[in-house]
Structures are given as structure tokens and as C-alpha cells.
Motif scaffolding. Structure first.
Motif, PDB file in Angstrom:
ATOM      1  N   VAL A 817       0.851  -1.187   0.000  1.00  0.00           N
ATOM      2  CA  VAL A 817       0.000   0.000   0.000  1.00  0.00           C
ATOM      3  C   VAL A 817       0.893   1.246   0.000  1.00  0.00           C
ATOM      4  N   VAL A 818       0.539   2.289  -0.819  1.00  0.00           N
ATOM      5  CA  VAL A 818       1.317   3.539  -0.923  1.00  0.00           C
ATOM      6  C   VAL A 818       0.996   4.432   0.274  1.00  0.00           C
ATOM      7  N   THR A 819       2.020   4.784   0.981  1.00  0.00           N
ATOM      8  CA  THR A 819       1.833   5.641   2.160  1.00  0.00           C
ATOM      9  C   THR A 819       2.286   7.083   1.930  1.00  0.00           C
ATOM     10  N   GLY A 820       2.988   7.401   0.833  1.00  0.00           N
ATOM     11  CA  GLY A 820       3.471   8.755   0.573  1.00  0.00           C
ATOM     12  C   GLY A 820       4.400   8.795  -0.621  1.00  0.00           C
ATOM     13  N   THR A 821       4.844   9.985  -0.920  1.00  0.00           N
ATOM     14  CA  THR A 821       5.774  10.163  -2.043  1.00  0.00           C
ATOM     15  C   THR A 821       6.908  11.101  -1.625  1.00  0.00           C
TER      16      THR A 821
END
Length: 851
Positions: A817-821
Motif C-alpha cells: 500500500v502507498v503511504t506517501g511520495t
């Protein structure tokens, strides 16, 4: 052979005269000498009554004597620079006169001098019987006449009044003539009661006229025969004695005279001389051999003029002229112009001046690099030095020789370029940037720090002219006529007053006038002793050019002003005279030159600190490099006038080079190897080094902390402004602005997106860097979900440089799951920026697809 002054019988006879003749003279004189009045018993009685009622006391005034002007030489001894006189007189004592001179004057004028009581009745009758030849009046009577004539002439103010004095004291016709003769006798009788015969005789010889401007036996001996009165020969003494009967007729300094010149052996004088010799022989004063030898000699004068005037003050002519202007104008020397003129030429004063021979000699050598005349302009130059804390003028020079008659104005002159018109100067010279010192002092006096920042960039400036009235001054670096430009077309900058002074930035000083008015700066200059060269006030115009030194001022005023800074704020008026004594050696009042406080020590010390900085700026060419601390200020006015003003803690020096008349540009010509606009840098250091070597100099006191404080101001926020607007906003707030390279930003190109330091409270003058957007940026979107979904979303938006950064988390989905960039959402990026998706997964090896 020796010639005795008196005999024992003469002394006895003199005493008898003093008692017996004085007692009967009131009767006998009237009866024997004034027959025109004594025509009847009544007339005689009236004459005697008149005689008795006449004043008997004659006050013998001081002799008219030359005024002498002195200065100290290299050995610290006073030497005479020159003198001034109407009557060339050198007083001598009785013992300083050759006995033959007494014999000659007595045999020809009053052989019974030592036996009568003031009036020689027998001699008078004998003279009347003989006619011409021996005088009818006694020596004492002649002395009375001369005293009265000199007293009258001392009050005379022109040639006509002098002539009137002569007529008044020598009238010999009618009743007035008899009254004058009676009054002389009355005075003579009383005089003999108060003074000895020797005192009267030497008094007469010291006061008598011997032709032209020659008075007294001392001057006559030196003028006509170039010797002391004690060394006169019989023939010379007889020649001089013969002159008293008709001084201008028997003078022997006019060899071309047809009646009494060299070609005819000074015939008139020789006849008179031979008569005197005969009387000396007849009276037994000389032998036949002496008579024959003297009579056979020719009259051979050795005319030795006695020089006078400032032309004779070699090497210090203009200083001498300055001193005499003070004597002619200062109340210490008399209540009126005529009284002061008389004091100079008749007062017998000894004037001891402040001139330093060592400094004067060096200054003359230094100024010689500027020619007295050139073909292409009317070139002038001057230098003056004053002592700090006293105002004593130590040197005063200029490039042109002095000519008291006026000179030709091109190679010689009578105009003193150093002083005001009232003291023999012209109208002064434009001070150029040396005048900026008054803006500096004014700025400090009003509580401002030299480290305050001011916008000194060129452009329109609204300045305070006076009392709230404003004017607009255009400053530019384009050289447009009527606009204020900077040296070498400097565009100016926002900076401190300290730096403005060091760089002599015109636009900076104009900007300062927005805070301190022009008129207050002009008034500061006047408080520091400076006026226009013609004596008028500096604050009568109050225009922008004033603060840049457009007014004509005198170098000596500027020297005093700079010296006041070195003296901790004490202004001492220029002083040229240390002491004055009269003919008796008694001290007389000298001109009242005061020292007064014109600024606080804090202001003076901070001004000095700032001016020291100039010597590593525009003043670097004038450094003395001798270890003595100095400060200074350069000045150029339209390249037509240049100055260097400065000081140590002991001596201030001011040098000017420029157009006496006209507007020739100095930077176009060279003399003595120097560009004329820079030749001051040869003169000033040489003069100041000489002062430093003799007078020394200490470090200047430290500047006042409050007047060098850094000030804090609010820096505005310019994020979002255009580059131009941001620059103007920051510059108007007196900040130095640097524009950095554009940065990627989604904002339109040219929009400021970075500012360092940011808005807030910062020191005044802080340099700020701003960076505009290049217009090529986008905003990083926020992404979420699985890595595959986030990648598809970003690729769909055009981002190409994507990567994953996974961190293993047991409770996270296996696909991740993407939590930030990175960069984070909202950041400004470009489509090819490297973007890292930050992912959490329970199995990072199989989490999502790789971009």
C-alpha cells in the motif's frame, strides 16, 4: 680727535639757563622775538599776558615707528618677516650716536643749547641779524615743533591731512605765526625743567625729518650712508645735520635731480654741508685740518633703502598679507579703519605670528608642482595648515608669486586663494565632495548611525530642502546635464552612510537629504565656521547641489572645520597672531579668536572614525604612509576644482587645485608628471607628513557605540511577486538584493517562489536572495492505493521517472500500500523529476509491479 658732548662750563650754564632764563623768558621773549606784537606798552603787556596763559605742559607721544611682523624660524627663534612704515625711523640711544653728529647739529642749529633754558634769546637775535644760516629756534623749540607735528600727523588719515599738520605747526606769518612761536617757547621752557639736555637732544635727533620718509638719525645714517649713527664721519655728520633745515631740498637720494644731483655733486646739499663744517670749525668742534679734509671730500651717498611690505616676507608673502588684513580689520588694533591703518604703519608694534617656518618651507616646495601659469587655463592652487585645538595657522602657500600691486592675475597675484574676500581672498572655490563632511556631521548630530542603510541608487529623489519643503532631484549615471551623477557613472547602491562617505557616493548623500534637510546641513557647515568666500550665508538657497559642495568656500575655513572634528568637536577660529607688543615692549591685546564646542565628542569621534575609512577608499592616493593616524575627504567639482582635506590629531591640512577663473577640465591636462585632477595627491601628503614629523599625532578616539550601531528593520515578504516588484520592494526597504537562478515551479515564470532570509525582523542592509519560478514546474499530486494503481495514476499524468521504496510491515497487504511520495504531495516538480513512491508490504519482494 675726540669730540666731547658737553663741557663743565656748559653744565653750569645750562643750570643758570634753567633758573634765570626760564624766569625772565616770559618777559624777554615777547619783547625780543615778537616785535610785531610789542609795538606799544599795551601790546607788550598783552603779549606777556597771552604767553603766561598758554599751556605749558607738552605730552611727548611715542614716536611713529615701523610695525614689525615676526615668525619663528627652524631654531624656534623669532625672526622678522617684514615691516611697515610711513616714517622710516630707527631710534637710537645717546651713546649710539657719534659725538661729531651732536657737534654738527648743535653748531648749525643751536650752539648755545647747553647754556640756555629752552629759548636762546641771544641766539635768536643773532639768527635774526645773520638772516639765513644758523637756525633761529633752539633745539628744544625745534623738538617741540616736531613733537606737535608728529602728534598731528599720527591722527592724519591722508596726504592732505599730513600737509595740513605741517602748515599748522610751521606757520610763520602774521599773528598766528607769532602765537605759534610763543607757544613753542612756552613748551620749550617747561620741557627743559622736566628733561635733561641729553634727553632733549637725542629726542630731537630721533624725531627730526631727514627727507622723504626718512626720520631720525638712526634711519638717516643707514639710508644715506649704510652705516650706524655711531660710525658717521665728520663730513657725513655735517651732511645729515644740514638736511634738517630743508629736508626734502637737501636729500641726497635723487641723483638725477638737475639742481641737487650726482652730476653737480649734490650742489645744494654740499653748500649747506660746508656751512655746517664752518660752524663746527668756528665753534672749535673740529680742527682746521679736519675742516679742510671734510670740505674737500665729495658727497658720496650709499643709498640703502629699507624694504617694507609683504613683498619682502619671502616665502610667506600671502601669510603676511593675511596677517596685515587682520590688523586692518580687527578692533584689537583700533576702533576705526583709519586707526587700524595707522597702527600698522605708525604704531611701532611687534607682531609675533603663528607661522611655522619648517611647515611653510615644505608647503612651498610641495605646491611648486603646480606651475604659476600655463597656457591653457587660469590655474591656481593653495595649501593651508592649522593646529588642532588652537586654530593657529602654521602654513599658507599658493602656486603664484605674490605681487602687492595686484599682479597680472595669470602668473602673479595679490589675491590670497586660501582666505575669504575680507582677508584679501577671492570669492572662494566650490568645495566639491569635501563638503559632504557636513552632511555626515549633521546625520550624526540628529542621532543617526553611520551603519544605517540608505537607498543610494540613482533615480528621482524627493529631498527635504528646508523646514519641510521638498524638492525633487534626479540622480543618474547617464551624465545628463542638470542631473546629479556619480563618479565614473556609478549606478549607486543601497548601503551605509559609512560606505557612502568612503566611496563619496553622490546619490547616497542626496538620499540622506531625504532624512536630514539640505538647510540643516548648510547650517551645520556654518556652525563649523564655514561661510561663502564672500562672507554670505550658505543656507540662502538650499538646493540639491549644495550638499555636494557647489558653494564657493575658503580653504582656511575648511581647515578649521576639519580640525574641529580632530579636536573632539571644538572649533577654534583661525589664529595668525600669538602676541603683540608696543614700542616699549608692553603686551597689547590680540584679536579675540575663540574656541567653542560645535558638536559632541561622540559625534566628532564617530565622524573621525568614518573619515579614517576614506583613506582606504577615495583618499587612498593621499595616504602619508608614515605611521601617523590621519583622516580625510577628497573633493572634485565638475573636474574644474579638486580638494583634499584632512587631519591628524594635531594638524589639519587643506589643499585646493583648480580654476581661478573659467571652467577648464583638470583631467585633460598633466603637469609635473601628474594629471591635474590628481596632483593634490602629491601636495597634500607632503604637507601632512611634515606636520606629522614635527607635531606627531595619536590614534583618534573610538567611535560612539550608538552612532555605529546596526539597526534592525522588517524585511517584507516578496513571495508571489514578480521579480521586478520584489526587487523594488526590497530596495525601497534599503536591502541589498541578489536574484538567484530560476527554480522549477508551477508558478508563472518570473514569479518569486523562494526568499532567503524570509520575511521578518533582520539587520538593516541584510543581503537577501530571491529566486523566481521558471514556469516549468507542476504540483506533485497525492496518490494512494496499491503501488500499481499509484504508478498508473502518475504515468497517466506524464511522470516518467518513478521508483518504489518498500518497508516491510507484517499487517500490511502482501501487494503493498502507498503511504506517501518523495517529493511529497503539493511540492513543485517537473514531469521528469525523480519520484519515489513510499510503500508498506508484508512481503516487499512481491509487492506490486516495478515501474
Amino acid at each position: 680727535m675726540p669730540h666731547k658732548k658737553r663741557t663743565a662750563s656748559g653744565v653750569v650754564g645750562g643750570l643758570l639757563g634753567l633758573t634765570a632764563l626760564s624766569a625772565i623768558a616770559g618777559v624777554l621773549v615777547t619783547a625780543t622775538v615778537t616785535p610785531a606784537l610789542a609795538v606799544s606798552g599795551y601790546a607788550a603787556s598783552s603779549a606777556i599776558t597771552l604767553f603766561d596763559k598758554m599751556p605749558s605742559y607738552l605730552e611727548i607721544d611715542r614716536l611713529m615707528l615701523p610695525t614689525e611682523i615676526y615668525a619663528k624660524d627652524a631654531d624656534d627663534e623669532y625672526v622678522m618677516l617684514t615691516e611697515f612704515y610711513d616714517q622710516n625711523r630707527i631710534p637710537v640711544t645717546f651713546d649710539e650716536v657719534a659725538p661729531v653728529m651732536f657737534d654738527a647739529i648743535l653748531s648749525s642749529e643751536d650752539k648755545n643749547f647747553y647754556t640756555h633754558g629752552g629759548v636762546d634769546l641771544l641766539g635768536t637775535l643773532g639768527a635774526l641779524a645773520e638772516g639765513a644760516g644758523r637756525g633761529g629756534s633752539s633745539i628744544t623749540q625745534q623738538y617741540v615743533k616736531n613733537v606737535r607735528q608728529q602728534s598731528c600727523e599720527f591722527q592724519a588719515r591722508n596726504d592732505d591731512e599730513v600737509e595740513a599738520c605741517y602748515k599748522q605747526t610751521t606757520v610763520s606769518e602774521g599773528s598766528e605765526g607769532y602765537k605759534r612761536k610763543l607757544q613753542e617757547m612756552r613748551y620749550a621752557i617747561q620741557l627743559e625743567k622736566e628733561y635733561s639736555k641729553d634727553e632733549i637732544l637725542i629726542g630731537y635727533l630721533n624725531i627730526a625729518s631727514f627727507g622723504g620718509s626718512v626720520y631720525g638719525i638712526g634711519a638717516a645714517s643707514e639710508y644715506y650712508f649704510n652705516k650706524k649713527a655711531a660710525d658717521l664721519t665728520i663730513a657725513e655728520a655735517a651732511t645729515i645735520a644740514g638736511m634738517v633745515q630743508e629736508p626734502n631740498g637737501f636729500r641726497i637720494d635723487q641723483p638725477d635731480s638737475e639742481t641737487n644731483g650726482a652730476e653737480n655733486g649734490y650742489a645744494l646739499t654740499q653748500t649747506r654741508r660746508d656751512y655746517v663744517l664752518y660752524r663746527m670749525l668756528d665753534d672749535g668742534k673740529i680742527t682746521r685740518d679736519e675742516y679742510d679734509e671734510a670740505k674737500a671730500s665729495t658727497i658720496t651717498p650709499t643709498i640703502t633703502p629699507r624694504s617694507q611690505g609683504c613683498d619682502e616676507a619671502k616665502g610667506a608673502e600671502f601669510f603676511c598679507d593675511y596677517v596685515t588684513s587682520i590688523i586692518r580689520n580687527d578692533p584689537a588694533f583700533g576702533d576705526t579703519d583709519l586707526d587700524r591703518a595707522a597702527a600698522l604703519r605708525r604704531g611701532g608694534l611687534k607682531v609675533y605670528t603663528t607661522l611655522d617656518y619648517d611647515l611653510q618651507a615644505t608647503a612651498n616646495e610641495a605646491i611648486s608642482v603646480v606651475p604659476a601659469s600655463v597656457s591653457y587655463m587660469n590655474l591656481g592652487s593653495s595649501g593651508v595648515q592649522v593646529e588642532v585645538g588652537t586654530g593657529r595657522v602654521l602654513s599658507m602657500v599658493q602656486n603664484r608669486p605674490y605681487d602687492a600691486s595686484g599682479g597680472d592675475g595669470k602668473s602673479t597675484t595679490a589675491v590670497n586663494y586660501n582666505v575669504r574676500a575680507a582677508n584679501g581672498g577671492g570669492i572662494g572655490h566650490p568645495a566639491g565632495s569635501t563638503y559632504k563632511v557636513f552632511s555626515l556631521v549633521n546625520w550624526l548630530k540628529q542621532g543617526h548611525s553611520v551603519n544605517e542603510y540608505v537607498n543610494g541608487r540613482v533615480g528621482p529623489k524627493v529631498v527635504d530642502s528646508c523646514d519641510g519643503a521638498t524638492i525633487e532631484v534626479m540622480t543618474s549615471n547617464s551624465g545628463i546635464t542638470g542631473q546629479v551623477g556619480n563618479f565614473q557613472n556609478n549606478p549607486g547602491y543601497a548601503g551605509t552612510v559609512y560606505r557612502f562617505t568612503k566611496d563619496s557616493l553622490n546619490s547616497g548623500f542626496i538620499s540622506m537629504a531625504s532624512t536630514i534637510s539640505i538647510c540643516s546641513t548648510n547650517r551645520t557647515a556654518m556652525e563649523m565656521g564655514v561661510m561663502r568666500g564672500d562672507g554670505t550665508k550658505l543656507d540662502n538657497l538650499n538646493v540639491g547641489y549644495d550638499v555636494l559642495g557647489s558653494a564657493n568656500v575658503a580653504p582656511i575655513d575648511m581647515a578649521a572645520a576639519y580640525a574641529s572634528i580632530a579636536a573632539g568637536g571644538m572649533l577654534c577660529e583661525p589664529k595668525a597672531i600669538d602676541k603683540v607688543t608696543d614700542s616699549h615692549g608692553e603686551n597689547r591685546p590680540i584679536p579675540d579668536t575663540e574656541c567653542k564646542r560645535v558638536m559632541t565628542e561622540a559625534v566628532a569621534n564617530t565622524a573621525a572614525y568614518t573619515l579614517v575609512g576614506v583613506m582606504s577608499g577615495t583618499g587612498v592616493g593621499a595616504r602619508t604612509n608614515d605611521g601617523t593616524p590621519i583622516f580625510g575627504k577628497t573633493g572634485i567639482h565638475e573636474y574644474e576644482h579638486t580638494w583634499m582635506d584632512g587631519s591628524s590629531t594635531e594638524v589639519a591640512t587643506v589643499v585646493w587645485v583648480g580654476n581661478v577663473e573659467g571652467f577648464t577640465k583638470l583631467n585633460r591636462y598633466y603637469e609635473s608628471g601628474y594629471q591635474l585632477s590628481r596632483i593634490r595627491n602629491s601636495i597634500w601628503p607632503t604637507m601632512q607628513r611634515a606636520a606629522n614629523a614635527k607635531y606627531g599625532g595619536e590614534a583618534f578616539p573610538t567611535a560612539d557605540d550608538n552612532l555605529i550601531r546596526r539597526t534592525y528593520v522588517d524585511m517584507p515578504n516578496v513571495i508571489g511577486m514578480s521579480t521586478d516588484n520584489a526587487q523594488n520592494t526590497l530596495r525601497d526597504a534599503h536591502f541589498v538584493v541578489n536574484v538567484g537562478a530560476p527554480v522549477d515551479s508551477a508558478e508563472p515564470a518570473g514569479t518569486i517562489v523562494q526568499q532567503d532570509p524570509g520575511a521578518g525582523r533582520v539587520p538593516a542592509g541584510t543581503a537577501v536572495t530571491i529566486r523566481p519560478s521558471n514556469g516549468q514546474g507542476v504540483t506533485m499530486p497525492a496518490v494512494s492505493g496499491s503501488p500499481d494503481e499509484a504508478i498508473r495514476q502518475l504515468q497517466g499524468m506524464g511522470f516518467t521517472n518513478l521508483s518504489l521504496q518498500c518497508s516491510q510491515q507484517d499487517d500490511a497487504p502482501a501487494d503493498g500500500v502507498v503511504t506517501g511520495t518523495d517529493p511529497s504531495a503539493g511540492a513543485a516538480v517537473t514531469k521528469d523529476s525523480a519520484i519515489t513512491l513510499q510503500v508498506q508490504s508484508s512481503n516487499c519482494r512481491g509487492a506490486g509491479n516495478r515501474p
